[in-house]
Design a protein around this motif. Structure first.
Motif, PDB file in Angstrom:
ATOM      1  N   GLY A   1       0.774  -1.231   0.000  1.00  0.00           N
ATOM      2  CA  GLY A   1       0.000   0.000   0.000  1.00  0.00           C
ATOM      3  C   GLY A   1       0.803   1.277   0.000  1.00  0.00           C
ATOM      4  N   ALA A   2       2.129   1.182  -0.229  1.00  0.00           N
ATOM      5  CA  ALA A   2       2.971   2.382  -0.191  1.00  0.00           C
ATOM      6  C   ALA A   2       3.905   2.405  -1.401  1.00  0.00           C
ATOM      7  CB  ALA A   2       3.780   2.419   1.105  1.00  0.00           C
ATOM      8  N   PRO A   3       3.387   2.775  -2.575  1.00  0.00           N
ATOM      9  CA  PRO A   3       4.252   2.839  -3.757  1.00  0.00           C
ATOM     10  C   PRO A   3       5.430   3.778  -3.544  1.00  0.00           C
ATOM     11  CG  PRO A   3       1.935   3.064  -4.361  1.00  0.00           C
ATOM     12  CD  PRO A   3       1.997   3.146  -2.873  1.00  0.00           C
ATOM     13  N   VAL A   4       6.513   3.507  -4.243  1.00  0.00           N
ATOM     14  CA  VAL A   4       7.713   4.327  -4.135  1.00  0.00           C
ATOM     15  C   VAL A   4       7.457   5.655  -4.834  1.00  0.00           C
ATOM     16  CG1 VAL A   4      10.160   4.495  -4.691  1.00  0.00           C
ATOM     17  CG2 VAL A   4       9.166   2.286  -4.063  1.00  0.00           C
ATOM     18  N   ALA A   5       7.552   6.734  -4.070  1.00  0.00           N
ATOM     19  CA  ALA A   5       7.203   8.050  -4.613  1.00  0.00           C
ATOM     20  C   ALA A   5       8.318   8.647  -5.457  1.00  0.00           C
ATOM     21  CB  ALA A   5       6.858   8.998  -3.469  1.00  0.00           C
ATOM     22  N   SER A   6       9.563   8.316  -5.165  1.00  0.00           N
ATOM     23  CA  SER A   6      10.682   8.869  -5.935  1.00  0.00           C
ATOM     24  C   SER A   6      11.584   7.740  -6.385  1.00  0.00           C
ATOM     25  CB  SER A   6      11.471   9.877  -5.087  1.00  0.00           C
ATOM     26  OG  SER A   6      11.928   9.276  -3.891  1.00  0.00           O
ATOM     27  N   GLY A   7      12.410   8.031  -7.359  1.00  0.00           N
ATOM     28  CA  GLY A   7      13.219   6.992  -7.978  1.00  0.00           C
ATOM     29  C   GLY A   7      14.345   6.483  -7.088  1.00  0.00           C
ATOM     30  N   TRP A   8      14.754   5.245  -7.352  1.00  0.00           N
ATOM     31  CA  TRP A   8      15.902   4.661  -6.684  1.00  0.00           C
ATOM     32  C   TRP A   8      17.188   5.149  -7.335  1.00  0.00           C
ATOM     33  CZ3 TRP A   8      14.665   2.288  -2.377  1.00  0.00           C
ATOM     34  CH2 TRP A   8      13.462   1.597  -2.260  1.00  0.00           C
ATOM     35  N   GLY A   9      18.262   4.980  -6.606  1.00  0.00           N
ATOM     36  CA  GLY A   9      19.579   5.165  -7.197  1.00  0.00           C
ATOM     37  C   GLY A   9      20.090   3.836  -7.725  1.00  0.00           C
ATOM     38  N   TYR A  10      20.910   3.887  -8.744  1.00  0.00           N
ATOM     39  CA  TYR A  10      21.444   2.676  -9.357  1.00  0.00           C
ATOM     40  C   TYR A  10      22.938   2.846  -9.611  1.00  0.00           C
ATOM     41  CZ  TYR A  10      16.521   1.633 -10.259  1.00  0.00           C
ATOM     42  OH  TYR A  10      15.180   1.401 -10.106  1.00  0.00           O
ATOM     43  N   PHE A  11      23.631   1.721  -9.635  1.00  0.00           N
ATOM     44  CA  PHE A  11      25.041   1.737 -10.007  1.00  0.00           C
ATOM     45  C   PHE A  11      25.163   1.418 -11.488  1.00  0.00           C
ATOM     46  CE2 PHE A  11      25.313   0.428  -5.431  1.00  0.00           C
ATOM     47  CZ  PHE A  11      25.933   1.587  -4.978  1.00  0.00           C
ATOM     48  N   PRO A  12      25.969   2.163 -12.229  1.00  0.00           N
ATOM     49  CA  PRO A  12      26.068   1.947 -13.679  1.00  0.00           C
ATOM     50  C   PRO A  12      26.754   0.624 -14.006  1.00  0.00           C
ATOM     51  CG  PRO A  12      27.733   3.500 -12.962  1.00  0.00           C
ATOM     52  CD  PRO A  12      26.848   3.250 -11.765  1.00  0.00           C
ATOM     53  N   ASP A  13      26.431   0.102 -15.179  1.00  0.00           N
ATOM     54  CA  ASP A  13      27.045  -1.145 -15.643  1.00  0.00           C
ATOM     55  C   ASP A  13      28.384  -0.817 -16.297  1.00  0.00           C
ATOM     56  OD1 ASP A  13      27.607  -3.704 -16.382  1.00  0.00           O
ATOM     57  OD2 ASP A  13      25.948  -3.912 -17.795  1.00  0.00           O
ATOM     58  N   THR A  14      29.309  -0.389 -15.454  1.00  0.00           N
ATOM     59  CA  THR A  14      30.651  -0.011 -15.888  1.00  0.00           C
ATOM     60  C   THR A  14      31.661  -0.727 -14.995  1.00  0.00           C
ATOM     61  OG1 THR A  14      30.609   1.927 -14.421  1.00  0.00           O
ATOM     62  CG2 THR A  14      29.915   2.256 -16.713  1.00  0.00           C
ATOM     63  N   ARG A  15      32.923  -0.607 -15.327  1.00  0.00           N
ATOM     64  CA  ARG A  15      33.992  -1.150 -14.484  1.00  0.00           C
ATOM     65  C   ARG A  15      34.999  -0.031 -14.214  1.00  0.00           C
ATOM     66  NH1 ARG A  15      35.418  -7.384 -16.018  1.00  0.00           N
ATOM     67  NH2 ARG A  15      33.300  -8.112 -16.402  1.00  0.00           N
TER      68      ARG A  15
END
Length: 409
Positions: free
Chosen positions: A109-123
């Motif tokens: 009952g509590a959708p995520v209101a703002s976006g998550w952070g992600y790590f790029p697919d880089t090395r």
């Protein structure tokens, strides 16, 4: 007052969402493609299973009807009854992402209101300041990995070096996650948890949804295997979800599997864990027998996702679905008049799809219980409808964007 049981079959999606192309998942369909694979022989494995997918209980509750409503195709081999024994439909996730927390939080009952952070697919994948702080604050000699990777493949690649150097293996994926793997004996389980606690604090500013401890055992000669002592360190969920409401009302709350981890152990009542789906089903039956009137049980069955979806194992996924279905009659028989049970999913993980990641999909919804009518509940425009249905059934306050299909509120 009746009780409510909410069972999440982790990753058992039922058709690509309308925005699937934005996630690279156009055409994914976990349930349909497993059924099709079983129909054409791709689901066969000697000694495990063979032939069409057999899910007579969930099929009778309306599973194939839910899949057909979602994507326009019925699951081969499953009954599509004119009158299903349960309420059936499918849900659309409104939160961004296709990971475990966003799906479960919206279900609650509590959708995520703002976006998550992600790590790029880089090395490397991780910001240098994050890596430096983790090494310094956790007292590490360094880290290995520092990239997107499959959790099993990276153990095979770096497990021996980890044991030799004492450097934990750190990796990510397309999900908002930092996973840290370490050997339970040479590195230490509690030390791994302590490292993850440091990482959790450091990842808060980056809005990384989960830090996951991935303990393993073994050696290079015999192979490395992950143990069931995984632990998730999640960002706290938004306030006011159905767990919060049940706890505030003084109800019995029981959470099975990794629900406690997903909800940062807030309002999660008595937490019960078990190693694998069948052990979790044993726990489900035991807790169903003892849950008091007005109580709420929330369960996650994770093997579908971790053992078979990510590993792109069609026969294994099919066998796990069949094993779950075979045990459902015992659960149905344990329900009392006035109870409601809801079976759903949090996202997809199509084992026939490219890559090894979750897939952005609709999720099936099956609702049943003694005296509950069967029939379609249609397309639910948010997974939060599930929480509001639970709340309406348990006479808890209404909150959030969802709408109960029982009370219309």
């Amino acid at each position: 007052m009746g009780r409510a049981f909410l069972i999440v079959l982790d990753s058992v999606g039922c058709g690509a969402a309308e925005d699937a192309a934005a996630y690279g998942d156009e055409g994914a369909n976990t349930l349909l493609h497993i059924a099709q694979g079983c129909a054409d022989g791709r689901g066969d494995r000697p000694g495990l299973r063979a032939g069409p997918l057999r899910l007579p209980v969930m099929g009778g509750l309306g599973l194939s009807l839910a899949v057909a409503a979602s994507c326009g195709e019925a699951m081969p081999g499953l009954p599509s009854p004119d009158r299903a024994r349960g309420m059936w439909g499918y849900g659309v996730e409104t939160s961004s992402g296709k990971d475990t927390p966003s799906g479960h939080w919206e279900i609650a009952g509590a959708p995520v209101a703002s976006g998550w952070g992600y790590f790029p697919d880089t090395r490397p994948s991780f910001p240098p300041d994050l890596t430096a702080a983790l090494i310094a604050e956790a007292g590490l000699p360094g880290i290995l990995g520092d990239r997107h990777a499959s959790g099993t493949a990276i153990l095979d690649e770096l497990g021996e070096e980890h044991i030799r150097t004492g450097k934990p293996i750190c990796y990510s994926s397309v999900d908002s996650v930092l996973q840290i793997a370490a050997h339970e004996e040479s590195f230490g389980l509690e030390r791994l948890y302590d490292v993850c606690r440091v990482a959790r604090r450091l990842c808060d500013r980056l809005r990384i949804g989960r830090v996951i401890a991935r303990p393993f055992l073994g050696d290079a000669a015999s192979g490395f295997v992950r143990t069931p002592r995984r632990k998730d360190f999640a960002m706290p969920p938004p306030e006011g979800n159905v767990l919060d409401r049940a706890a505030s009302a003084g109800r019995d709350v029981v959470t099975l599997g990794k629900i406690g981890d997903i909800f940062a152990h807030r309002s999660t009542g008595r937490e019960v864990k078990a190693p694998g789906n069948m052990a979790l089903f044993d726990a489900l039956l035991a807790e169903t027998a003892s849950l008091r009137d007005g109580g709420f049980l929330f369960a996650n069955f994770v093997d579908f996702d971790t053992e078979f979806g990510h590993r792109r194992d069609v026969p294994g996924y099919a066998a796990a679905l069949e094993a779950f279905d075979a045990r459902l009659p015992a659960f149905v028989a344990a329900l009392r008049p006035g109870d409601i049970a809801i079976v759903t999913a949090d996202h997809g993980n199509d084992p026939t799809f490219r890559g090894t990641d979750h897939t952005r999909e609709h999720t099936p919804i099956l609702a049943f219980g003694p005296g509950l009518p069967g029939g379609s509940i249609g397309r639910r425009e948010t997974l939060a409808d599930i929480a509001e249905t639970v709340a309406a059934h348990l006479a808890l306050p209404s909150s959030g964007p969802g709408r109960s299909w029982l009370a219309g509120r």
